[in-house]
Design a protein around this motif. Sequence first.
Motif, PDB file in Angstrom:
ATOM      1  N   TRP A   1       1.298  -6.669  -2.968  1.00  0.00           N
ATOM      2  CA  TRP A   1       1.325  -6.007  -1.685  1.00  0.00           C
ATOM      3  C   TRP A   1       1.881  -4.606  -1.863  1.00  0.00           C
ATOM      4  O   TRP A   1       2.509  -4.290  -2.867  1.00  0.00           O
ATOM      5  CB  TRP A   1       2.164  -6.795  -0.681  1.00  0.00           C
ATOM      6  CG  TRP A   1       3.552  -7.096  -1.123  1.00  0.00           C
ATOM      7  CD1 TRP A   1       3.950  -8.122  -1.938  1.00  0.00           C
ATOM      8  CD2 TRP A   1       4.738  -6.364  -0.810  1.00  0.00           C
ATOM      9  NE1 TRP A   1       5.297  -8.068  -2.147  1.00  0.00           N
ATOM     10  CE2 TRP A   1       5.813  -7.012  -1.463  1.00  0.00           C
ATOM     11  CE3 TRP A   1       4.996  -5.240  -0.036  1.00  0.00           C
ATOM     12  CZ2 TRP A   1       7.121  -6.561  -1.364  1.00  0.00           C
ATOM     13  CZ3 TRP A   1       6.295  -4.796   0.068  1.00  0.00           C
ATOM     14  CH2 TRP A   1       7.343  -5.460  -0.580  1.00  0.00           C
ATOM     15  N   ASP A   2       1.620  -3.771  -0.914  1.00  0.00           N
ATOM     16  CA  ASP A   2       2.082  -2.392  -0.974  1.00  0.00           C
ATOM     17  C   ASP A   2       2.622  -2.004   0.389  1.00  0.00           C
ATOM     18  O   ASP A   2       1.890  -2.035   1.381  1.00  0.00           O
ATOM     19  CB  ASP A   2       0.942  -1.454  -1.381  1.00  0.00           C
ATOM     20  CG  ASP A   2       1.430  -0.051  -1.743  1.00  0.00           C
ATOM     21  OD1 ASP A   2       2.364   0.438  -1.069  1.00  0.00           O
ATOM     22  OD2 ASP A   2       0.900   0.539  -2.685  1.00  0.00           O
ATOM     23  N   VAL A   3       3.893  -1.640   0.440  1.00  0.00           N
ATOM     24  CA  VAL A   3       4.533  -1.338   1.710  1.00  0.00           C
ATOM     25  C   VAL A   3       3.938  -0.104   2.380  1.00  0.00           C
ATOM     26  O   VAL A   3       4.144   0.102   3.575  1.00  0.00           O
ATOM     27  CB  VAL A   3       6.051  -1.142   1.511  1.00  0.00           C
ATOM     28  CG1 VAL A   3       6.687  -2.438   1.075  1.00  0.00           C
ATOM     29  CG2 VAL A   3       6.351  -0.044   0.496  1.00  0.00           C
TER      30      VAL A   3
ATOM     31  N   VAL B   1      -2.777 -17.139  -3.608  1.00  0.00           N
ATOM     32  CA  VAL B   1      -2.711 -15.737  -3.192  1.00  0.00           C
ATOM     33  C   VAL B   1      -1.591 -15.601  -2.179  1.00  0.00           C
ATOM     34  O   VAL B   1      -1.515 -16.390  -1.224  1.00  0.00           O
ATOM     35  CB  VAL B   1      -4.037 -15.256  -2.567  1.00  0.00           C
ATOM     36  CG1 VAL B   1      -3.937 -13.766  -2.209  1.00  0.00           C
ATOM     37  CG2 VAL B   1      -5.210 -15.487  -3.516  1.00  0.00           C
ATOM     38  N   GLU B   2      -0.732 -14.602  -2.382  1.00  0.00           N
ATOM     39  CA  GLU B   2       0.357 -14.368  -1.444  1.00  0.00           C
ATOM     40  C   GLU B   2       0.480 -12.881  -1.130  1.00  0.00           C
ATOM     41  O   GLU B   2       0.294 -12.037  -1.995  1.00  0.00           O
ATOM     42  CB  GLU B   2       1.681 -14.894  -2.017  1.00  0.00           C
ATOM     43  CG  GLU B   2       1.684 -16.405  -2.241  1.00  0.00           C
ATOM     44  CD  GLU B   2       3.059 -16.949  -2.565  1.00  0.00           C
ATOM     45  OE1 GLU B   2       3.950 -16.131  -2.861  1.00  0.00           O
ATOM     46  OE2 GLU B   2       3.244 -18.177  -2.508  1.00  0.00           O
ATOM     47  N   HIS B   3       0.776 -12.597   0.138  1.00  0.00           N
ATOM     48  CA  HIS B   3       1.073 -11.233   0.589  1.00  0.00           C
ATOM     49  C   HIS B   3      -0.105 -10.274   0.420  1.00  0.00           C
ATOM     50  O   HIS B   3       0.092  -9.064   0.266  1.00  0.00           O
ATOM     51  CB  HIS B   3       2.310 -10.672  -0.129  1.00  0.00           C
ATOM     52  CG  HIS B   3       3.508 -11.533   0.012  1.00  0.00           C
ATOM     53  ND1 HIS B   3       4.177 -12.058  -1.057  1.00  0.00           N
ATOM     54  CD2 HIS B   3       4.156 -11.981   1.120  1.00  0.00           C
ATOM     55  CE1 HIS B   3       5.189 -12.799  -0.641  1.00  0.00           C
ATOM     56  NE2 HIS B   3       5.200 -12.765   0.684  1.00  0.00           N
ATOM     57  N   CYS B   4      -1.322 -10.779   0.443  1.00  0.00           N
ATOM     58  CA  CYS B   4      -2.518  -9.927   0.446  1.00  0.00           C
ATOM     59  C   CYS B   4      -3.247 -10.157   1.761  1.00  0.00           C
ATOM     60  O   CYS B   4      -3.335 -11.295   2.226  1.00  0.00           O
ATOM     61  CB  CYS B   4      -3.451 -10.270  -0.713  1.00  0.00           C
ATOM     62  SG  CYS B   4      -2.761 -10.006  -2.346  1.00  0.00           S
TER      63      CYS B   4
ATOM     64  N   MET C   1       1.554  -9.733 -10.184  1.00  0.00           N
ATOM     65  CA  MET C   1       2.536  -9.543  -9.131  1.00  0.00           C
ATOM     66  C   MET C   1       3.000  -8.091  -9.066  1.00  0.00           C
ATOM     67  O   MET C   1       3.055  -7.413 -10.085  1.00  0.00           O
ATOM     68  CB  MET C   1       3.743 -10.465  -9.363  1.00  0.00           C
ATOM     69  CG  MET C   1       3.348 -11.933  -9.399  1.00  0.00           C
ATOM     70  SD  MET C   1       4.607 -13.000 -10.074  1.00  0.00           S
ATOM     71  CE  MET C   1       3.698 -14.565 -10.080  1.00  0.00           C
ATOM     72  N   GLY C   2       3.312  -7.651  -7.883  1.00  0.00           N
ATOM     73  CA  GLY C   2       3.834  -6.298  -7.735  1.00  0.00           C
ATOM     74  C   GLY C   2       3.912  -5.893  -6.286  1.00  0.00           C
ATOM     75  O   GLY C   2       3.160  -6.385  -5.444  1.00  0.00           O
ATOM     76  N   ASN C   3       4.824  -5.004  -5.990  1.00  0.00           N
ATOM     77  CA  ASN C   3       4.971  -4.531  -4.624  1.00  0.00           C
ATOM     78  C   ASN C   3       4.503  -3.088  -4.453  1.00  0.00           C
ATOM     79  O   ASN C   3       4.802  -2.456  -3.454  1.00  0.00           O
ATOM     80  CB  ASN C   3       6.425  -4.670  -4.160  1.00  0.00           C
ATOM     81  CG  ASN C   3       7.400  -3.963  -5.091  1.00  0.00           C
ATOM     82  OD1 ASN C   3       6.993  -3.289  -6.037  1.00  0.00           O
ATOM     83  ND2 ASN C   3       8.686  -4.102  -4.815  1.00  0.00           N
TER      84      ASN C   3
ATOM     85  N   LEU D   1      -3.237 -19.792   0.370  1.00  0.00           N
ATOM     86  CA  LEU D   1      -3.345 -18.436   0.922  1.00  0.00           C
ATOM     87  C   LEU D   1      -2.127 -18.240   1.815  1.00  0.00           C
ATOM     88  O   LEU D   1      -2.182 -18.436   3.031  1.00  0.00           O
ATOM     89  CB  LEU D   1      -4.650 -18.271   1.715  1.00  0.00           C
ATOM     90  CG  LEU D   1      -5.955 -18.556   0.974  1.00  0.00           C
ATOM     91  CD1 LEU D   1      -7.144 -18.441   1.916  1.00  0.00           C
ATOM     92  CD2 LEU D   1      -6.121 -17.598  -0.211  1.00  0.00           C
ATOM     93  N   ASN D   2      -1.023 -17.866   1.218  1.00  0.00           N
ATOM     94  CA  ASN D   2       0.255 -17.783   1.934  1.00  0.00           C
ATOM     95  C   ASN D   2       0.587 -16.337   2.280  1.00  0.00           C
ATOM     96  O   ASN D   2       0.454 -15.439   1.446  1.00  0.00           O
ATOM     97  CB  ASN D   2       1.369 -18.376   1.077  1.00  0.00           C
ATOM     98  CG  ASN D   2       1.105 -19.825   0.705  1.00  0.00           C
ATOM     99  OD1 ASN D   2       0.566 -20.592   1.501  1.00  0.00           O
ATOM    100  ND2 ASN D   2       1.473 -20.220  -0.505  1.00  0.00           N
ATOM    101  N   CYS D   3       1.025 -16.127   3.506  1.00  0.00           N
ATOM    102  CA  CYS D   3       1.367 -14.766   3.969  1.00  0.00           C
ATOM    103  C   CYS D   3       0.187 -13.824   3.797  1.00  0.00           C
ATOM    104  O   CYS D   3       0.352 -12.667   3.382  1.00  0.00           O
ATOM    105  CB  CYS D   3       2.581 -14.233   3.212  1.00  0.00           C
ATOM    106  SG  CYS D   3       4.056 -15.241   3.345  1.00  0.00           S
ATOM    107  N   CYS D   4      -1.010 -14.304   4.109  1.00  0.00           N
ATOM    108  CA  CYS D   4      -2.237 -13.514   3.924  1.00  0.00           C
ATOM    109  C   CYS D   4      -2.878 -13.121   5.248  1.00  0.00           C
ATOM    110  O   CYS D   4      -4.042 -12.725   5.288  1.00  0.00           O
ATOM    111  CB  CYS D   4      -3.244 -14.294   3.075  1.00  0.00           C
ATOM    112  SG  CYS D   4      -2.760 -14.485   1.354  1.00  0.00           S
TER     113      CYS D   4
END
Length: 259
Positions: free
Chosen positions: A147-149, A182-185, A111-113, A211-214
């Motif tokens: 994810w990376d803003v 998998v989330e936010h990718c 996990m990481g932003n 696969l959420n928010c993908c």
Amino acid sequence: MSDVDDPSSSSGEESHASDSSSYSNDRKVTMHLYLYQNEQQQPSRYHKYDGPSLQSALQLLNHDDPNFKFVKILISDDDREENTALKSLDDVISAGRAIAKSATVENLGIMGNHLRSNEFDDGSNILLFLKEMKGNRSIRHVELDIWDVELDVWDAEEFGEKMLRELEPFLKNNPNLKSFVVEHCRICHDALCLLMVALMNRDSPLGSIELNCCYVDDEAVKFITYFFTDNPKMTPRKISLACNDISDVGYFFLSEVIG
């Protein structure tokens, strides 16, 4: 029969949009490894990590200590313990290989932003870790929330594809794996193909895939649907596609075909 999650919310893109303005290149971003015994000990902003240091964790993993079944890789700009940091390529390789050899680890979360840490500016630390841990056969649950803003759409999709490419051997060959989240990718079509090929080559289906928010759209839903229609024995009991770019028609199509 599979359960298909049909969320009321829309694309997850908005969920992180407000964070981008607060990002600062002056922050210290570091990759950490946490090893703990149960979910209650999971480190978070509300629960300070009080488990083994990186070196102690690697020793416990290499000796298959049965008490430690949870591993969390966290890339964070919070002020965290220096003794859990993966600061070099050697650290990342050692951690990946220790998990690859482990017969006791059952849960892995990454996990990481921020993909670009102070030590690695392109997410290569995550990809290297996944490459090194692909031989693991004990992990039952994997959750990736990365994810990376600051990444644009194309870079984010490229990273998602590279990530699933490194994970393909693990997904295909680990007989004990039950769930994959998998989330936010950003999961583009090529990345989705890699995932489906890995699932097709398993000896048994997963229990659940999320696969959420993908940024999965209706075209991707059609591809997933056709895949499981052609490979019914590999259909998981649960499929979640929450917070994606899927219309009601897409969800209906998926639920009608998969059940």
